[in-house]
Design a protein around this motif. Structure first.
Motif, PDB file in Angstrom:
ATOM      1  N   ARG A  99       0.840  -1.210   0.000  1.00 41.36           N
ATOM      2  CA  ARG A  99       0.000   0.000   0.000  1.00 41.36           C
ATOM      3  C   ARG A  99       0.871   1.253   0.000  1.00 41.36           C
ATOM      4  N   ALA A 100       1.964   1.240   0.777  1.00 44.63           N
ATOM      5  CA  ALA A 100       2.872   2.391   0.826  1.00 44.63           C
ATOM      6  C   ALA A 100       3.539   2.619  -0.530  1.00 44.63           C
ATOM      7  N   GLN A 101       3.947   1.532  -1.188  1.00 44.07           N
ATOM      8  CA  GLN A 101       4.549   1.652  -2.528  1.00 44.07           C
ATOM      9  C   GLN A 101       3.555   2.245  -3.515  1.00 44.07           C
ATOM     10  N   ARG A 102       2.318   1.815  -3.443  1.00 43.10           N
ATOM     11  CA  ARG A 102       1.284   2.338  -4.346  1.00 43.10           C
ATOM     12  C   ARG A 102       1.018   3.817  -4.073  1.00 43.10           C
ATOM     13  N   ALA A 103       0.988   4.189  -2.783  1.00 41.59           N
ATOM     14  CA  ALA A 103       0.779   5.588  -2.429  1.00 41.59           C
ATOM     15  C   ALA A 103       1.932   6.443  -2.945  1.00 41.59           C
ATOM     16  N   THR A 105       3.838   5.779  -5.559  1.00 44.99           N
ATOM     17  CA  THR A 105       3.677   5.874  -7.010  1.00 44.99           C
ATOM     18  C   THR A 105       2.633   6.916  -7.369  1.00 44.99           C
ATOM     19  N   LEU A 106       1.528   6.907  -6.642  1.00 46.43           N
ATOM     20  CA  LEU A 106       0.473   7.888  -6.907  1.00 46.43           C
ATOM     21  C   LEU A 106       0.931   9.318  -6.654  1.00 46.43           C
ATOM     22  N   SER A 108       3.923  10.466  -6.964  1.00 44.90           N
ATOM     23  CA  SER A 108       4.983  10.906  -7.872  1.00 44.90           C
ATOM     24  C   SER A 108       4.358  11.618  -9.063  1.00 44.90           C
ATOM     25  N   SER A 109       5.136  12.482  -9.705  1.00 40.42           N
ATOM     26  CA  SER A 109       4.597  13.224 -10.845  1.00 40.42           C
ATOM     27  C   SER A 109       4.221  12.291 -11.989  1.00 40.42           C
ATOM     28  N   GLN A 110       5.000  11.206 -12.192  1.00 35.49           N
ATOM     29  CA  GLN A 110       4.689  10.264 -13.262  1.00 35.49           C
ATOM     30  C   GLN A 110       3.358   9.553 -12.986  1.00 35.49           C
ATOM     31  N   GLY A 111       3.131   9.180 -11.734  1.00 33.33           N
ATOM     32  CA  GLY A 111       1.870   8.536 -11.369  1.00 33.33           C
ATOM     33  C   GLY A 111       0.692   9.458 -11.609  1.00 33.33           C
ATOM     34  N   TRP A 112       0.868  10.735 -11.253  1.00 31.54           N
ATOM     35  CA  TRP A 112      -0.223  11.685 -11.446  1.00 31.54           C
ATOM     36  C   TRP A 112      -0.447  12.005 -12.912  1.00 31.54           C
TER      37      TRP A 112
END
Length: 151
Positions: A99-103, A105-106, A108-112
């Protein structure tokens, strides 16, 4: 043109299969160790569909919140099934880590950028995508606004 015949489909029986519960690996639960059902059923029975519907209505959950199980209840269930505290804690820590890794990623600018383009194309984000990212709080609003402005 001939008169179309009225077709009807009726079900008389329903097969109910029971599956064992086991320690899971899906990090979608908000806290604690995840649980899942096994692939192999332990019981199978055939019942009349009207009988099934009559009793199912008494047990039917009316909201998704009613389907959620508290972490303590999942932990107690796993202990009763024979899992050790160490196994349960390890699964809970692994789910927290994912969950922390996914958060991350979200946030990060690339995730957004990915989710921003999805939001612009469809007008919505996948259900529950921001779950677990609340800790990042207001910092998450800025990347979304920046992506929306660049389009």
């Amino acid at each position: 043109m001939t008169k179309s015949s009225h077709k009807e489909l009726r079900f008389t029986n329903v097969t109910i299969q029971t599956y064992p519960i086991q320690l899971g690996d899906n990090p979608a639960c908000s806290m604690g160790a995840p649980i899942q059902i096994s692939w192999d059923p332990i019981n199978s029975e055939i019942v009349d569909v009207d009988f099934y519907e009559f009793y199912r209505n008494k047990e039917r959950k009316s909201s998704s919140k009613e389907l959620m199980m508290k972490p303590e209840k999942r932990g107690q269930m796993l202990l009763r099934l024979g899992y050790s505290m160490e196994e349960i804690a390890s699964a809970a820590l692994e789910a927290d880590s994912i969950r922390a890794q996914r958060a991350e990623t979200l946030s990060s600018s690339q995730g957004w950028e990915r989710f921003g383009s999805l939001l612009l194309k469809t007008g919505k984000l996948p259900r529950g995508i921001l779950k677990g990212v609340v800790s990042a709080g207001k910092a998450l609003v800025k990347p979304v606004q920046q992506v929306a402005r660049t389009a």
